[in-house]
Scaffold this motif. Structure first.
Motif, PDB file in Angstrom:
ATOM      1  N   THR A   1       4.883 -14.301  -4.296  1.00 50.14           N
ATOM      2  CA  THR A   1       4.549 -12.915  -3.911  1.00 50.14           C
ATOM      3  C   THR A   1       3.206 -12.480  -4.485  1.00 50.14           C
ATOM      4  O   THR A   1       2.452 -11.758  -3.831  1.00 50.14           O
ATOM      5  CB  THR A   1       5.669 -11.948  -4.390  1.00 50.14           C
ATOM      6  OG1 THR A   1       6.914 -12.412  -3.874  1.00 50.14           O
ATOM      7  CG2 THR A   1       5.419 -10.527  -3.919  1.00 50.14           C
TER       8      THR A   1
ATOM      9  N   GLY B   1       0.785  -1.238   0.000  1.00 48.71           N
ATOM     10  CA  GLY B   1       0.000   0.000   0.000  1.00 48.71           C
ATOM     11  C   GLY B   1       0.814   1.283   0.000  1.00 48.71           C
ATOM     12  O   GLY B   1       0.242   2.373  -0.019  1.00 48.71           O
TER      13      GLY B   1
ATOM     14  N   GLY C   1       2.633  -6.791  -5.369  1.00 48.90           N
ATOM     15  CA  GLY C   1       3.016  -7.603  -6.523  1.00 48.90           C
ATOM     16  C   GLY C   1       4.379  -7.189  -7.040  1.00 48.90           C
ATOM     17  O   GLY C   1       4.833  -6.066  -6.809  1.00 48.90           O
TER      18      GLY C   1
ATOM     19  N   PRO D   1      -5.905  -4.318 -13.813  1.00 46.31           N
ATOM     20  CA  PRO D   1      -5.449  -3.086 -14.457  1.00 46.31           C
ATOM     21  C   PRO D   1      -4.703  -3.371 -15.755  1.00 46.31           C
ATOM     22  O   PRO D   1      -4.050  -4.410 -15.902  1.00 46.31           O
ATOM     23  CB  PRO D   1      -4.479  -2.490 -13.425  1.00 46.31           C
ATOM     24  CG  PRO D   1      -4.689  -3.242 -12.155  1.00 46.31           C
ATOM     25  CD  PRO D   1      -5.186  -4.596 -12.558  1.00 46.31           C
TER      26      PRO D   1
ATOM     27  N   ARG E   1       3.214   2.395  -2.185  1.00 46.28           N
ATOM     28  CA  ARG E   1       3.651   3.012  -3.450  1.00 46.28           C
ATOM     29  C   ARG E   1       2.591   2.745  -4.524  1.00 46.28           C
ATOM     30  O   ARG E   1       1.747   1.865  -4.393  1.00 46.28           O
ATOM     31  CB  ARG E   1       4.976   2.392  -3.918  1.00 46.28           C
ATOM     32  CG  ARG E   1       6.134   2.724  -3.031  1.00 46.28           C
ATOM     33  CD  ARG E   1       7.473   2.408  -3.697  1.00 46.28           C
ATOM     34  NE  ARG E   1       7.840   1.006  -3.637  1.00 46.28           N
ATOM     35  CZ  ARG E   1       8.117   0.258  -4.711  1.00 46.28           C
ATOM     36  NH1 ARG E   1       8.063   0.762  -5.925  1.00 46.28           N
ATOM     37  NH2 ARG E   1       8.449  -1.010  -4.569  1.00 46.28           N
ATOM     38  N   GLY E   2       2.658   3.509  -5.610  1.00 42.29           N
ATOM     39  CA  GLY E   2       1.899   3.227  -6.824  1.00 42.29           C
ATOM     40  C   GLY E   2       0.398   3.071  -6.618  1.00 42.29           C
ATOM     41  O   GLY E   2      -0.259   3.886  -5.954  1.00 42.29           O
TER      42      GLY E   2
ATOM     43  N   THR F   1       3.268   3.684 -12.774  1.00 44.98           N
ATOM     44  CA  THR F   1       3.863   3.491 -11.441  1.00 44.98           C
ATOM     45  C   THR F   1       5.319   3.074 -11.640  1.00 44.98           C
ATOM     46  O   THR F   1       5.760   2.859 -12.772  1.00 44.98           O
ATOM     47  CB  THR F   1       3.155   2.357 -10.658  1.00 44.98           C
ATOM     48  OG1 THR F   1       3.459   1.116 -11.303  1.00 44.98           O
ATOM     49  CG2 THR F   1       1.653   2.552 -10.576  1.00 44.98           C
TER      50      THR F   1
ATOM     51  N   TYR G   1      -1.896  -1.079 -18.262  1.00 43.40           N
ATOM     52  CA  TYR G   1      -0.615  -0.455 -17.891  1.00 43.40           C
ATOM     53  C   TYR G   1      -0.860   0.868 -17.164  1.00 43.40           C
ATOM     54  O   TYR G   1      -1.511   1.766 -17.689  1.00 43.40           O
ATOM     55  CB  TYR G   1       0.244  -0.253 -19.137  1.00 43.40           C
ATOM     56  CG  TYR G   1       0.819  -1.572 -19.601  1.00 43.40           C
ATOM     57  CD1 TYR G   1       2.101  -1.966 -19.229  1.00 43.40           C
ATOM     58  CD2 TYR G   1       0.052  -2.458 -20.352  1.00 43.40           C
ATOM     59  CE1 TYR G   1       2.608  -3.199 -19.614  1.00 43.40           C
ATOM     60  CE2 TYR G   1       0.553  -3.694 -20.746  1.00 43.40           C
ATOM     61  CZ  TYR G   1       1.833  -4.055 -20.369  1.00 43.40           C
ATOM     62  OH  TYR G   1       2.333  -5.280 -20.741  1.00 43.40           O
TER      63      TYR G   1
ATOM     64  N   ASN H   1       0.499  -2.157   4.045  1.00 46.19           N
ATOM     65  CA  ASN H   1       1.626  -3.079   4.225  1.00 46.19           C
ATOM     66  C   ASN H   1       2.673  -2.769   3.158  1.00 46.19           C
ATOM     67  O   ASN H   1       2.368  -2.203   2.121  1.00 46.19           O
ATOM     68  CB  ASN H   1       1.106  -4.528   4.093  1.00 46.19           C
ATOM     69  CG  ASN H   1       2.120  -5.451   3.437  1.00 46.19           C
ATOM     70  OD1 ASN H   1       2.088  -5.662   2.221  1.00 46.19           O
ATOM     71  ND2 ASN H   1       3.021  -5.969   4.215  1.00 46.19           N
ATOM     72  N   TYR H   2       3.915  -3.134   3.436  1.00 48.08           N
ATOM     73  CA  TYR H   2       4.956  -3.062   2.408  1.00 48.08           C
ATOM     74  C   TYR H   2       5.965  -4.166   2.651  1.00 48.08           C
ATOM     75  O   TYR H   2       5.926  -4.837   3.699  1.00 48.08           O
ATOM     76  CB  TYR H   2       5.610  -1.673   2.385  1.00 48.08           C
ATOM     77  CG  TYR H   2       6.465  -1.349   3.588  1.00 48.08           C
ATOM     78  CD1 TYR H   2       5.880  -1.004   4.801  1.00 48.08           C
ATOM     79  CD2 TYR H   2       7.858  -1.387   3.510  1.00 48.08           C
ATOM     80  CE1 TYR H   2       6.662  -0.707   5.910  1.00 48.08           C
ATOM     81  CE2 TYR H   2       8.645  -1.088   4.613  1.00 48.08           C
ATOM     82  CZ  TYR H   2       8.041  -0.759   5.816  1.00 48.08           C
ATOM     83  OH  TYR H   2       8.808  -0.474   6.903  1.00 48.08           O
TER      84      TYR H   2
HETATM   85  P1  NDP Z   1       4.796  -0.886  -7.270  1.00 53.19           P
HETATM   86  O1  NDP Z   1       6.014  -1.645  -7.685  1.00 53.19           O
HETATM   87  O2  NDP Z   1       4.717   0.569  -7.549  1.00 53.19           O
HETATM   88  O3  NDP Z   1       4.532  -1.108  -5.682  1.00 53.19           O
HETATM   89  C1  NDP Z   1       4.523  -2.408  -5.201  1.00 53.19           C
HETATM   90  C2  NDP Z   1       4.115  -2.447  -3.748  1.00 53.19           C
HETATM   91  O4  NDP Z   1       4.074  -3.821  -3.324  1.00 53.19           O
HETATM   92  C3  NDP Z   1       5.100  -1.744  -2.825  1.00 53.19           C
HETATM   93  O5  NDP Z   1       4.427  -1.172  -1.732  1.00 53.19           O
HETATM   94  C4  NDP Z   1       5.971  -2.913  -2.345  1.00 53.19           C
HETATM   95  O6  NDP Z   1       6.623  -2.677  -1.098  1.00 53.19           O
HETATM   96  C5  NDP Z   1       4.920  -3.991  -2.195  1.00 53.19           C
HETATM   97  N1  NDP Z   1       5.508  -5.335  -2.162  1.00 53.19           N
HETATM   98  C6  NDP Z   1       6.284  -5.946  -3.085  1.00 53.19           C
HETATM   99  N2  NDP Z   1       6.653  -7.160  -2.665  1.00 53.19           N
HETATM  100  C7  NDP Z   1       6.105  -7.330  -1.431  1.00 53.19           C
HETATM  101  C8  NDP Z   1       6.141  -8.362  -0.465  1.00 53.19           C
HETATM  102  N3  NDP Z   1       6.804  -9.507  -0.677  1.00 53.19           N
HETATM  103  N4  NDP Z   1       5.468  -8.184   0.700  1.00 53.19           N
HETATM  104  C9  NDP Z   1       4.793  -7.044   0.942  1.00 53.19           C
HETATM  105  N5  NDP Z   1       4.722  -6.026   0.062  1.00 53.19           N
HETATM  106  C10 NDP Z   1       5.390  -6.168  -1.106  1.00 53.19           C
HETATM  107  O7  NDP Z   1       3.574  -1.673  -7.933  1.00 53.19           O
HETATM  108  P2  NDP Z   1       2.286  -1.122  -8.714  1.00 53.19           P
HETATM  109  O8  NDP Z   1       1.623  -0.087  -7.928  1.00 53.19           O
HETATM  110  O9  NDP Z   1       2.664  -0.856 -10.108  1.00 53.19           O
HETATM  111  O10 NDP Z   1       1.390  -2.462  -8.751  1.00 53.19           O
HETATM  112  C11 NDP Z   1       0.477  -2.780  -7.725  1.00 53.19           C
HETATM  113  C12 NDP Z   1      -0.251  -4.057  -8.119  1.00 53.19           C
HETATM  114  O11 NDP Z   1      -0.912  -3.852  -9.372  1.00 53.19           O
HETATM  115  C13 NDP Z   1       0.676  -5.259  -8.325  1.00 53.19           C
HETATM  116  O12 NDP Z   1       0.033  -6.420  -7.892  1.00 53.19           O
HETATM  117  C14 NDP Z   1       0.859  -5.298  -9.819  1.00 53.19           C
HETATM  118  O13 NDP Z   1       1.185  -6.578 -10.277  1.00 53.19           O
HETATM  119  C15 NDP Z   1      -0.521  -4.853 -10.288  1.00 53.19           C
HETATM  120  N6  NDP Z   1      -0.546  -4.320 -11.622  1.00 53.19           N
HETATM  121  C16 NDP Z   1       0.201  -3.206 -11.933  1.00 53.19           C
HETATM  122  C17 NDP Z   1       0.139  -2.699 -13.206  1.00 53.19           C
HETATM  123  C18 NDP Z   1       0.915  -1.499 -13.599  1.00 53.19           C
HETATM  124  O14 NDP Z   1       0.873  -1.173 -14.795  1.00 53.19           O
HETATM  125  N7  NDP Z   1       1.570  -0.794 -12.718  1.00 53.19           N
HETATM  126  C19 NDP Z   1      -0.657  -3.327 -14.260  1.00 53.19           C
HETATM  127  C20 NDP Z   1      -1.415  -4.467 -13.808  1.00 53.19           C
HETATM  128  C21 NDP Z   1      -1.343  -4.935 -12.539  1.00 53.19           C
HETATM  129  P3  NDP Z   1       8.123  -2.057  -1.087  1.00 53.19           P
HETATM  130  O15 NDP Z   1       7.960  -0.599  -1.387  1.00 53.19           O
HETATM  131  O16 NDP Z   1       8.590  -2.329   0.305  1.00 53.19           O
HETATM  132  O17 NDP Z   1       8.899  -2.765  -2.132  1.00 53.19           O
END
Ligand code: NDP
Length: 240
Positions: free
Chosen positions: A105, A10, A84, A177, A12-13, A182, A179, A32-33
């Motif tokens: 993950t 939660g 993710g 989603p 980032r992004g 983020t 693209y 969570n992160y």
């Molecule tokens: P970001 O890479 O911007 O952010 C990812 C977030 O997930 C961060 O808060 C990160 O924490 C956290 N995270 C990663 N690994 C873990 C873990 N093992 N345990 C807990 N937290 C974790 O991702 P987006 O905002 O781009 O994507 C969010 C979701 O949307 C994802 O599931 C992605 O697959 C999905 N998605 C994204 C798209 C896109 O175009 N951006 C398109 C389609 C789906 P930390 O900061 O600590 O690394």
């Protein structure tokens, strides 16, 4: 009393947009992160939402964290499985670690978190779960057998869990989603990204808020007849 919402990934992004939208709507939000403490601290400073570090891929860590959150903030009413990662590579070059890490993950995480909250939601007769899938789980993507498999798995997981809990006041939906602008998408090489945008009929990348608005609707009381569905939010790139 305000409903308690846990948003994984939660800080980032897309996750940050979901957190801030839910907070604005009156939820008691916990983010969570996974490991980026600096980003998490900056996030909490920006929006005043607590951020808790645990690895969503680790069943024991998730269980302990959910217990702690429920002790500190109250029982979790809303769960958004958003955390993710990508570890891209074509199959003939992908190693086991890339496969395993992405499956754990992105997909096993949904088992871990849902298992930790589902009994409580069933007992209380209320729950909202939203799982963040992907256009690439619906359509596949070159260089992403791991990610496409995990995200595709989320869609089946969502429907099965929705069926099991529909008569307990719990809805389970997925959002897929396209693209979205983020860090994850900014890591894509510029020339590849240009080609991707050219294929999006509305002519732009998604914004995190585009996804957050839909999640907010799906967890609201207005969406209590929607369960087991997938909302595709992709600017018309893949009509599914
Ligand atoms: P970001 O890479 O911007 O952010 C990812 C977030 O997930 C961060 O808060 C990160 O924490 C956290 N995270 C990663 N690994 C873990 C873990 N093992 N345990 C807990 N937290 C974790 O991702 P987006 O905002 O781009 O994507 C969010 C979701 O949307 C994802 O599931 C992605 O697959 C999905 N998605 C994204 C798209 C896109 O175009 N951006 C398109 C389609 C789906 P930390 O900061 O600590 O690394």
């Amino acid at each position: 009393m305000a409903r308690v919402a846990l948003v994984t990934g939660g800080t980032r992004g897309i996750g940050e947009a979901i957190c801030t939208k839910l907070k604005l709507k009156g939820y008691n939000v916990i983010a969570n992160y996974g490991g980026n403490d600096q980003a998490a601290e900056a996030f909490t400073e920006r929006c005043g939402i607590p951020a808790i570090k645990f690895d969503v891929a680790d069943f024991a860590q998730v269980k302990a964290a959910v217990n702690q959150i429920e002790n500190d903030y109250g029982t979790i009413d809303v769960l958004v499985n958003n955390a993710g990662i990508t570890r891209d590579g074509t199959m003939h070059r992908m190693d086991y670690e890339q496969w395993h890490k992405v499956i754990e993950t992105n997909l096993s995480s949904c088992f871990n978190t849902c298992r930790a909250v589902i009994e409580g939601m069933r007992e209380r007769g209320f729950g909202r779960i939203v799982n963040i899938g992907s256009i690439n789980g619906q359509a596949g993507q070159y260089g992403q057998v791991n990610y496409a498999a995990a995200k595709s798995g989320i869609h089946g997981f969502t429907k099965a869990l929705a069926q099991e809990n529909a008569n307990k006041g719990i809805t389970v939906n997925a959002v897929a989603p396209g693209y979205v602008d983020t860090d994850m998408v900014r890591a894509v090489p510029a020339d590849v990204l240009e080609k991707i945008i050219a294929k999006i009929p509305v002519g732009r990348l998604g914004k995190p808020e585009d996804i957050a608005r839909t999640v907010e609707f799906l967890v609201s009381d207005n969406a209590d007849f929607i369960t087991g569905s997938t909302m595709s939010i992709n600017g018309g790139q893949h009509m599914y």
